[in-house]
Design an enzyme around this catalytic site. Structure first.
Site, PDB file in Angstrom:
ATOM      1  N   HIS A 127       0.817  -1.219   0.000  1.00 51.99           N
ATOM      2  CA  HIS A 127       0.000   0.000   0.000  1.00 51.99           C
ATOM      3  C   HIS A 127       0.853   1.274   0.000  1.00 51.99           C
ATOM      4  O   HIS A 127       0.348   2.350  -0.297  1.00 51.99           O
ATOM      5  CB  HIS A 127      -0.985   0.004   1.180  1.00 51.99           C
ATOM      6  CG  HIS A 127      -0.382   0.303   2.519  1.00 51.99           C
ATOM      7  ND1 HIS A 127      -0.059  -0.680   3.429  1.00 51.99           N
ATOM      8  CD2 HIS A 127      -0.047   1.472   3.116  1.00 51.99           C
ATOM      9  CE1 HIS A 127       0.426  -0.131   4.526  1.00 51.99           C
ATOM     10  NE2 HIS A 127       0.448   1.178   4.359  1.00 51.99           N
ATOM     11  N   ASP A 157       0.187  -7.577   1.468  1.00 50.46           N
ATOM     12  CA  ASP A 157       0.684  -6.206   1.625  1.00 50.46           C
ATOM     13  C   ASP A 157       2.211  -6.152   1.667  1.00 50.46           C
ATOM     14  O   ASP A 157       2.792  -5.366   2.416  1.00 50.46           O
ATOM     15  CB  ASP A 157       0.096  -5.561   2.888  1.00 50.46           C
ATOM     16  CG  ASP A 157       0.154  -4.033   2.833  1.00 50.46           C
ATOM     17  OD1 ASP A 157       0.309  -3.483   1.723  1.00 50.46           O
ATOM     18  OD2 ASP A 157       0.076  -3.391   3.901  1.00 50.46           O
ATOM     19  N   GLY A 233       3.216   6.548   8.057  1.00 46.20           N
ATOM     20  CA  GLY A 233       4.588   6.729   7.582  1.00 46.20           C
ATOM     21  C   GLY A 233       5.520   5.644   8.077  1.00 46.20           C
ATOM     22  O   GLY A 233       6.569   5.403   7.490  1.00 46.20           O
ATOM     23  N   SER A 235       4.626   2.593   7.979  1.00 43.23           N
ATOM     24  CA  SER A 235       4.314   1.432   7.144  1.00 43.23           C
ATOM     25  C   SER A 235       5.504   1.048   6.285  1.00 43.23           C
ATOM     26  O   SER A 235       6.084   1.892   5.597  1.00 43.23           O
ATOM     27  CB  SER A 235       3.119   1.740   6.241  1.00 43.23           C
ATOM     28  OG  SER A 235       1.955   1.926   7.004  1.00 43.23           O
ATOM     29  N   THR A 251       3.068  -2.700   9.355  1.00 43.04           N
ATOM     30  CA  THR A 251       2.092  -2.517   8.285  1.00 43.04           C
ATOM     31  C   THR A 251       0.886  -1.691   8.676  1.00 43.04           C
ATOM     32  O   THR A 251       0.320  -0.994   7.845  1.00 43.04           O
ATOM     33  CB  THR A 251       1.622  -3.882   7.733  1.00 43.04           C
ATOM     34  OG1 THR A 251       0.847  -3.681   6.562  1.00 43.04           O
ATOM     35  CG2 THR A 251       0.799  -4.653   8.759  1.00 43.04           C
ATOM     36  N   GLY A 294      -8.546 -26.734  -3.428  1.00 41.84           N
ATOM     37  CA  GLY A 294      -9.553 -26.950  -4.468  1.00 41.84           C
ATOM     38  C   GLY A 294     -10.850 -27.500  -3.918  1.00 41.84           C
ATOM     39  O   GLY A 294     -11.444 -28.423  -4.487  1.00 41.84           O
ATOM     40  N   ILE A 295     -11.302 -26.943  -2.796  1.00 39.99           N
ATOM     41  CA  ILE A 295     -12.551 -27.386  -2.179  1.00 39.99           C
ATOM     42  C   ILE A 295     -13.421 -26.177  -1.864  1.00 39.99           C
ATOM     43  O   ILE A 295     -12.937 -25.064  -1.738  1.00 39.99           O
ATOM     44  CB  ILE A 295     -12.299 -28.189  -0.884  1.00 39.99           C
ATOM     45  CG1 ILE A 295     -11.558 -27.318   0.147  1.00 39.99           C
ATOM     46  CG2 ILE A 295     -11.523 -29.468  -1.175  1.00 39.99           C
ATOM     47  CD1 ILE A 295     -11.378 -27.984   1.506  1.00 39.99           C
TER      48      ILE A 295
END
Length: 482
Positions: A127, A157, A233, A235, A251, A294-295
């Site tokens: 971000h 992120d 800032g 982050s 973050t 894959g369920i």
């Protein structure tokens, strides 16, 4: 690790008290209105504390920070945004006002961490640099370098940049990544970053929690929670242990009243182990390739628990469909199975399982704890890569010209479920049928389409009439695809 002595604990408590009192003094002096009164000279705080306690020097983070701070950088991003002026195409208006701008520059500040000095690799948050046209990095010694984008992953992120390695005898300095899996609640940590653009700043605290995954509005989560101040800032900055090793990438901070309300001791950092895994994939592929079972699943409630012979209050993710040829099918999962743990991590519901899968790379090996017919089974599985995008032509000719991608995970956590229409080619069959970029397909042919595999499974046997249930803006409606 040797237990700290009573003397060391006394010294740490004294240091913490000094830091808190000094910070309060500075804050009060900034907030107080100017008055025409004589100023009383303050007694220097250093004179109130002894330099030595029981023959031992007062502890200080300064030696460690001298090694760490050169590796923490300021990140400055610039984005050109076109201004939608309704008069911009009017020749008379342009002649009368020739200098009216048709774009503006958005600028933002954040932080980053040099993790590979030889290659100039810098980790930051997605971000911080999202949508940027230009990114520059300012080192702690004031040098500013242009950064090159390597790759980024919105759902965790994490972003990776490259800066040129100086050849002027002033090499870059990197931080060594620690094993964040060894972090424990109560460990001391230090956050380093560039809050509010005022310059490099250090805050300290402890690890308040690990494995946090209930932060609203954020993607796949496995956060370190800390009470070290993480302000705007910060982050992308570093969260380090007392050895100066990187344990996390700062973050976010959480405050129900917004970031301007101040720090309330709820800061979150991406664990170094997760950041390392994402960085390796971005370095190798420029993107993150996630694993999937894959369920399809649904949450286990008391009604379902009773029907499956489980006690009231049981928690887990109930398998409702296993896609043919998927990792789940190969592992032996069946509809009606209840997944209660994965790699030892408790699975309370379908979202917990989805979050777990989203943090695993393709081909990761996992062990599932499953309840089936009153028995507990352990099933090993090797995750397979999730599809990132599907063309409409692959799904059904009536969708030709459209492309479909997974919803951003942050939207899912906001309660949205479905598949995002990424693009629709002008004049295509999908466009003629009314499909638009930005639409969210929540169902197809009367069946729920929670993600790309589910949409593909629904359309594996093409229906005679294809009706899509669409979310568009704040409204819902049906589109008949001819």
């Amino acid at each position: 690790m040797r237990a700290p002595s009573r003397t060391t604990l006394l010294a740490l408590v004294a240091a913490a008290a000094f830091g808190g009192f000094a910070a309060t003094l500075i804050r009060d002096s900034l907030d107080a209105p100017a008055r025409a009164e004589p100023v009383v000279a303050a007694v220097p705080m250093a004179s109130t504390l002894p330099g030595v306690v029981d023959g031992q020097a007062m502890p200080s983070l300064a030696p460690m920070l001298r090694r760490v701070t050169p590796a923490v950088v300021s990140v400055h991003s610039r984005q050109r945004v076109r201004i939608n002026n309704p008069f911009a195409n009017d020749p008379f208006f342009r002649r009368m006002f020739p200098n009216v701008p048709d774009e503006r520059i958005n600028e933002s500040l954040g932080s980053g961490v040099i993790v590979d000095a030889a290659r100039g690799y810098v980790l930051t948050n997605h971000h911080v640099i999202e949508g940027a046209d230009e990114v520059s990095v300012t080192l702690s010694d004031g040098r500013t370098l242009t950064a090159e984008f390597v790759g980024s992953d919105a759902d965790t992120d994490v972003a990776l940049m490259r800066i040129p390695v100086p050849g002027d005898g002033q090499p870059l300095q990197a931080i060594q990544l620690a094993d964040s899996g060894a972090l424990q609640v109560g460990d001391f940590v230090v956050a380093v970053g560039n809050p509010f653009g005022v310059g490099q700043t250090v805050t300290s605290g402890i690890v308040s929690a690990v494995g946090r995954s209930n932060v609203p509005g954020v993607g796949f989560q496995n956060f370190i929670q800390t009470d070290a101040s993480i302000n705007p800032g910060n982050s992308g900055g570093a969260l380090v242990n007392l050895r100066g090793e990187l344990v996390g990438i700062n973050t976010a901070s959480f405050n129900p009243r917004g970031s301007m309300a101040g720090n309330i001791g709820l800061g979150f950092a991406i664990p170094a182990n997760l950041a390392r895994s994402v960085m390796q994939q971005l370095d190798a592929h420029g993107e993150v390739r996630r694993g999937s079972l894959g369920i399809d699943t649904q949450d286990l409630d008391d009604r379902l628990a009773a029907s499956l012979g489980l006690p009231a209050g049981s928690r887990g993710a109930v398998v409702t469909r296993v896609q043919t040829g998927s990792a789940g099918a190969e592992a032996g999962l069946r509809p009606g199975d209840v997944i209660v743990a994965a790699n030892g991590q408790r699975i309370d519901d379908g979202e917990t399982l989805r979050n777990f899968q989203g943090l695993q790379p393709a081909n990761a090996r996992v062990t599932l704890d499953v309840r089936r017919d009153g028995r507990t089974l352990q099933l090993p599985a090797t995750l397979r890569e999730q599809p990132r995008t599907l063309s409409g032509q692959q799904l059904d000719p009536r969708l030709s010209g459209a492309s479909f991608v997974e919803l951003p995970e942050a939207l899912r956590r906001g309660g949205v479920s479905g598949v995002l229409v990424e693009e629709v080619a002008s004049g295509s069959r999908a466009a003629r049928n009314g499909l638009r970029a930005g639409d969210v397909v929540v169902a197809a042919a009367g069946e729920r389409a929670s993600d790309l595999p589910a949409l593909r499974a629904v359309l594996a046997d093409p229906p005679a009439q294809l009706v899509l249930r669409i979310l568009r803006g704040r409204g819902q409606g049906n589109l008949v695809m001819e």
